[in-house]
Design a protein around this motif. Structure first.
Motif, PDB file in Angstrom:
ATOM      1  N   GLY A 120      66.736  -0.938 -68.122  1.00  0.00           N
ATOM      2  CA  GLY A 120      66.544  -0.310 -69.421  1.00  0.00           C
ATOM      3  C   GLY A 120      66.775   1.189 -69.410  1.00  0.00           C
ATOM      4  O   GLY A 120      66.906   1.807 -70.464  1.00  0.00           O
ATOM      5  N   ARG A 121      66.839   1.783 -68.226  1.00  0.00           N
ATOM      6  CA  ARG A 121      67.027   3.226 -68.114  1.00  0.00           C
ATOM      7  C   ARG A 121      68.488   3.602 -67.898  1.00  0.00           C
ATOM      8  O   ARG A 121      68.978   4.567 -68.485  1.00  0.00           O
ATOM      9  CB  ARG A 121      66.186   3.779 -66.956  1.00  0.00           C
ATOM     10  CG  ARG A 121      64.688   3.581 -67.143  1.00  0.00           C
ATOM     11  CD  ARG A 121      63.925   4.147 -65.961  1.00  0.00           C
ATOM     12  NE  ARG A 121      62.483   3.907 -66.071  1.00  0.00           N
ATOM     13  CZ  ARG A 121      61.596   4.255 -65.159  1.00  0.00           C
ATOM     14  NH1 ARG A 121      61.998   4.878 -64.040  1.00  0.00           N
ATOM     15  NH2 ARG A 121      60.309   3.993 -65.338  1.00  0.00           N
ATOM     16  N   ILE A 122      69.174   2.854 -67.033  1.00  0.00           N
ATOM     17  CA  ILE A 122      70.555   3.230 -66.712  1.00  0.00           C
ATOM     18  C   ILE A 122      71.581   2.337 -67.401  1.00  0.00           C
ATOM     19  O   ILE A 122      72.768   2.656 -67.412  1.00  0.00           O
ATOM     20  CB  ILE A 122      70.794   3.220 -65.192  1.00  0.00           C
ATOM     21  CG1 ILE A 122      70.726   1.792 -64.628  1.00  0.00           C
ATOM     22  CG2 ILE A 122      69.805   4.122 -64.484  1.00  0.00           C
ATOM     23  CD1 ILE A 122      71.082   1.706 -63.154  1.00  0.00           C
ATOM     24  N   GLY A 123      71.135   1.202 -67.961  1.00  0.00           N
ATOM     25  CA  GLY A 123      72.048   0.313 -68.665  1.00  0.00           C
ATOM     26  C   GLY A 123      72.458  -0.889 -67.830  1.00  0.00           C
ATOM     27  O   GLY A 123      72.387  -0.873 -66.593  1.00  0.00           O
ATOM     28  N   SER A 124      72.889  -1.936 -68.515  1.00  0.00           N
ATOM     29  CA  SER A 124      73.239  -3.194 -67.851  1.00  0.00           C
ATOM     30  C   SER A 124      74.477  -3.067 -66.967  1.00  0.00           C
ATOM     31  O   SER A 124      74.513  -3.607 -65.856  1.00  0.00           O
ATOM     32  CB  SER A 124      73.485  -4.286 -68.898  1.00  0.00           C
ATOM     33  OG  SER A 124      72.304  -4.599 -69.591  1.00  0.00           O
ATOM     34  N   ARG A 125      75.499  -2.371 -67.473  1.00  0.00           N
ATOM     35  CA  ARG A 125      76.748  -2.316 -66.715  1.00  0.00           C
ATOM     36  C   ARG A 125      76.577  -1.618 -65.371  1.00  0.00           C
ATOM     37  O   ARG A 125      76.954  -2.200 -64.331  1.00  0.00           O
ATOM     38  CB  ARG A 125      77.854  -1.641 -67.543  1.00  0.00           C
ATOM     39  CG  ARG A 125      79.186  -1.579 -66.800  1.00  0.00           C
ATOM     40  CD  ARG A 125      80.254  -0.874 -67.619  1.00  0.00           C
ATOM     41  NE  ARG A 125      80.610  -1.645 -68.812  1.00  0.00           N
ATOM     42  CZ  ARG A 125      81.548  -1.251 -69.675  1.00  0.00           C
ATOM     43  NH1 ARG A 125      82.189  -0.101 -69.489  1.00  0.00           N
ATOM     44  NH2 ARG A 125      81.818  -1.986 -70.731  1.00  0.00           N
TER      45      ARG A 125
ATOM     46  N   PRO B 217      78.520  -5.399 -71.277  1.00  0.00           N
ATOM     47  CA  PRO B 217      78.559  -4.397 -72.352  1.00  0.00           C
ATOM     48  C   PRO B 217      77.925  -3.073 -71.929  1.00  0.00           C
ATOM     49  O   PRO B 217      77.044  -3.033 -71.067  1.00  0.00           O
ATOM     50  CB  PRO B 217      77.748  -5.042 -73.481  1.00  0.00           C
ATOM     51  CG  PRO B 217      77.666  -6.483 -73.140  1.00  0.00           C
ATOM     52  CD  PRO B 217      77.731  -6.581 -71.660  1.00  0.00           C
ATOM     53  N   ARG B 218      78.391  -2.008 -72.566  1.00  0.00           N
ATOM     54  CA  ARG B 218      77.749  -0.714 -72.379  1.00  0.00           C
ATOM     55  C   ARG B 218      76.399  -0.713 -73.086  1.00  0.00           C
ATOM     56  O   ARG B 218      76.110  -1.569 -73.897  1.00  0.00           O
ATOM     57  CB  ARG B 218      78.625   0.401 -72.962  1.00  0.00           C
ATOM     58  CG  ARG B 218      79.948   0.614 -72.240  1.00  0.00           C
ATOM     59  CD  ARG B 218      80.720   1.752 -72.908  1.00  0.00           C
ATOM     60  NE  ARG B 218      82.005   1.989 -72.263  1.00  0.00           N
ATOM     61  CZ  ARG B 218      82.184   2.797 -71.223  1.00  0.00           C
ATOM     62  NH1 ARG B 218      81.129   3.459 -70.724  1.00  0.00           N
ATOM     63  NH2 ARG B 218      83.374   2.968 -70.693  1.00  0.00           N
ATOM     64  N   GLY B 219      75.610   0.281 -72.803  1.00  0.00           N
ATOM     65  CA  GLY B 219      74.348   0.435 -73.508  1.00  0.00           C
ATOM     66  C   GLY B 219      73.165  -0.002 -72.689  1.00  0.00           C
ATOM     67  O   GLY B 219      73.293  -0.668 -71.654  1.00  0.00           O
ATOM     68  N   LYS B 220      71.990   0.404 -73.171  1.00  0.00           N
ATOM     69  CA  LYS B 220      70.743   0.090 -72.501  1.00  0.00           C
ATOM     70  C   LYS B 220      70.011  -0.972 -73.305  1.00  0.00           C
ATOM     71  O   LYS B 220      69.674  -0.749 -74.475  1.00  0.00           O
ATOM     72  CB  LYS B 220      69.880   1.352 -72.381  1.00  0.00           C
ATOM     73  CG  LYS B 220      70.563   2.465 -71.604  1.00  0.00           C
ATOM     74  CD  LYS B 220      69.721   3.736 -71.616  1.00  0.00           C
ATOM     75  CE  LYS B 220      70.430   4.873 -70.888  1.00  0.00           C
ATOM     76  NZ  LYS B 220      69.634   6.126 -70.902  1.00  0.00           N
ATOM     77  N   PRO B 221      69.771  -2.108 -72.712  1.00  0.00           N
ATOM     78  CA  PRO B 221      69.089  -3.191 -73.450  1.00  0.00           C
ATOM     79  C   PRO B 221      67.680  -2.782 -73.824  1.00  0.00           C
ATOM     80  O   PRO B 221      66.960  -2.149 -73.045  1.00  0.00           O
ATOM     81  CB  PRO B 221      69.088  -4.363 -72.467  1.00  0.00           C
ATOM     82  CG  PRO B 221      69.239  -3.745 -71.120  1.00  0.00           C
ATOM     83  CD  PRO B 221      70.078  -2.512 -71.318  1.00  0.00           C
ATOM     84  N   GLN B 222      67.271  -3.148 -75.026  1.00  0.00           N
ATOM     85  CA  GLN B 222      65.938  -2.847 -75.504  1.00  0.00           C
ATOM     86  C   GLN B 222      65.060  -4.093 -75.430  1.00  0.00           C
ATOM     87  O   GLN B 222      65.535  -5.207 -75.580  1.00  0.00           O
ATOM     88  CB  GLN B 222      65.990  -2.352 -76.963  1.00  0.00           C
ATOM     89  CG  GLN B 222      66.865  -1.130 -77.156  1.00  0.00           C
ATOM     90  CD  GLN B 222      66.379   0.067 -76.341  1.00  0.00           C
ATOM     91  OE1 GLN B 222      65.189   0.348 -76.318  1.00  0.00           O
ATOM     92  NE2 GLN B 222      67.294   0.765 -75.690  1.00  0.00           N
ATOM     93  N   ALA B 223      63.796  -3.870 -75.197  1.00  0.00           N
ATOM     94  CA  ALA B 223      62.856  -4.983 -75.091  1.00  0.00           C
ATOM     95  C   ALA B 223      62.797  -5.761 -76.408  1.00  0.00           C
ATOM     96  O   ALA B 223      62.795  -5.169 -77.474  1.00  0.00           O
ATOM     97  CB  ALA B 223      61.466  -4.473 -74.729  1.00  0.00           C
ATOM     98  N   THR B 224      62.718  -7.083 -76.295  1.00  0.00           N
ATOM     99  CA  THR B 224      62.660  -7.941 -77.478  1.00  0.00           C
ATOM    100  C   THR B 224      61.336  -8.647 -77.636  1.00  0.00           C
ATOM    101  O   THR B 224      61.130  -9.366 -78.590  1.00  0.00           O
ATOM    102  CB  THR B 224      63.761  -9.026 -77.405  1.00  0.00           C
ATOM    103  OG1 THR B 224      63.521  -9.827 -76.236  1.00  0.00           O
ATOM    104  CG2 THR B 224      65.140  -8.422 -77.339  1.00  0.00           C
TER     105      THR B 224
END
Length: 314
Positions: free
Chosen positions: A174-179, A301-308
């Motif tokens: 969540g800090r550095i992103g999935s990729r 995908p780019r981006g940082k996943p957010q908690a659901t």
């Protein structure tokens, strides 16, 4: 616990008990679930029985065919027939889902890039981890003459490293992103497997085999969390349950593929008691891990996943 308990059961009452032990556990869960899980049904839903039967049967046939491939070979009828049956079942499942008013699965979920990325990462990570466990176990018992229990003890640090990697991955993704997380973790797995391509029939197991397995499993543990987090947190909340089911299905398929491929590659080593087949199989794993890191760079995908609100657990 599994690697240690499996070794103890194999050395004690026999390897069959690795399967028998699941029966009382399953029965206990069956009794406990109604008491512990609230029965909430926000809306009435019909069960898609034909779809459920087809996808379950197809997956069972696929896994069975892959397991037989490692034993009987890829050209044997006992391998080809189940694999062909899986293709037929999946094709029929797709047709049934398109025609159903209340489908078990919205097939459009497979067009979601986060889900595809999660499926890919889960498939490869599980294939590599189970393959490494399988090869390492056979190497220790057939080449180094370790007992099943001693083999289980050797694998304890590997199991711990997988859990530590998953824990650290859950904090970093969540800090550095999935990729970046997927690429670095898969590259770490490749780095850990590379030394295993030079195993010998002598020398210290703790200096030759164990460090590489620990590094690889640490990276793969982080990949597991990245796979589930990407698939669940980057799709709509209403799709998270379906995405989770799809990703975890490919977890089972990945393990079967991993064992089928490496057992085929290492078959000559199994038969001759030679280490060369193991080195070839670990080379395949290293190449697959390195190639998957490159694929993840383009696919995830780019981006940082957010908690659901849904636990991203494997």
């Amino acid at each position: 616990m599994g690697v240690l308990l499996g070794g103890a059961l194999t050395e004690g009452p026999g390897w069959q008990w690795a399967f028998y032990i699941n029966l009382p556990v399953g029965l206990l869960l069956l009794v406990a679930l109604p008491a512990l899980v609230p029965a909430r049904a926000p809306q009435a839903a019909r069960l898609d029985v034909p779809g459920a039967l087809l996808v379950t049967g197809g997956t069972a046939a696929l896994i069975y065919g892959l397991v037989k491939a490692g034993d009987a070979g890829w050209a044997d009828a006992s391998t080809l027939l189940p694999l062909a049956g899986a293709v037929v079942a999946y094709t029929a499942f797709a047709a049934v889902e398109r025609a159903s008013r209340a489908p078990l699965m919205d097939l459009r979920i497979l067009t979601r890039r986060p889900v595809v990325a999660g499926v890919f990462l889960m498939l490869i990570a599980t294939a590599l981890l189970i393959a490494c466990f399988f090869l390492g176990s056979v190497y220790l018992q057939h080449i180094r003459s370790y007992s099943p229990l001693k083999t289980g003890l050797v694998f304890l640090p590997v199991a711990v490293a997988t859990g530590v990697g998953a824990h650290l991955g859950s904090r970093l993704v969540g800090r550095i992103g999935s990729r970046p997380m997927a690429v670095v973790s898969m590259a770490m797995a490749a780095a850990g497997i590379i030394p295993l391509t030079r195993l010998s029939e002598t020398g210290s197991v703790y200096a030759g085999l164990l460090p590489g397995l620990v590094i690889a499993s640490f990276g793969l543990g982080a990949v597991f969390v990245t796979a589930t987090t990407t698939a669940l947190a980057m799709v709509a909340h209403r799709e998270a349950g379906l995405a989770s089911g799809v990703v975890n299905t490919f977890h089972e398929v990945g393990g079967s593929i991993g064992v089928a491929v490496v057992s085929t590659v290492a078959a000559s080593g199994f038969e001759r008691g030679s280490v060369s087949g193991f080195n070839d199989a670990f080379t395949v794993c290293a190449v697959a891990a390195a190639g998957s890191a490159a694929v993840a760079l383009a696919l995830v995908p780019r981006g940082k996943p957010q908690a659901t609100g849904i636990p991203h657990a494997h």
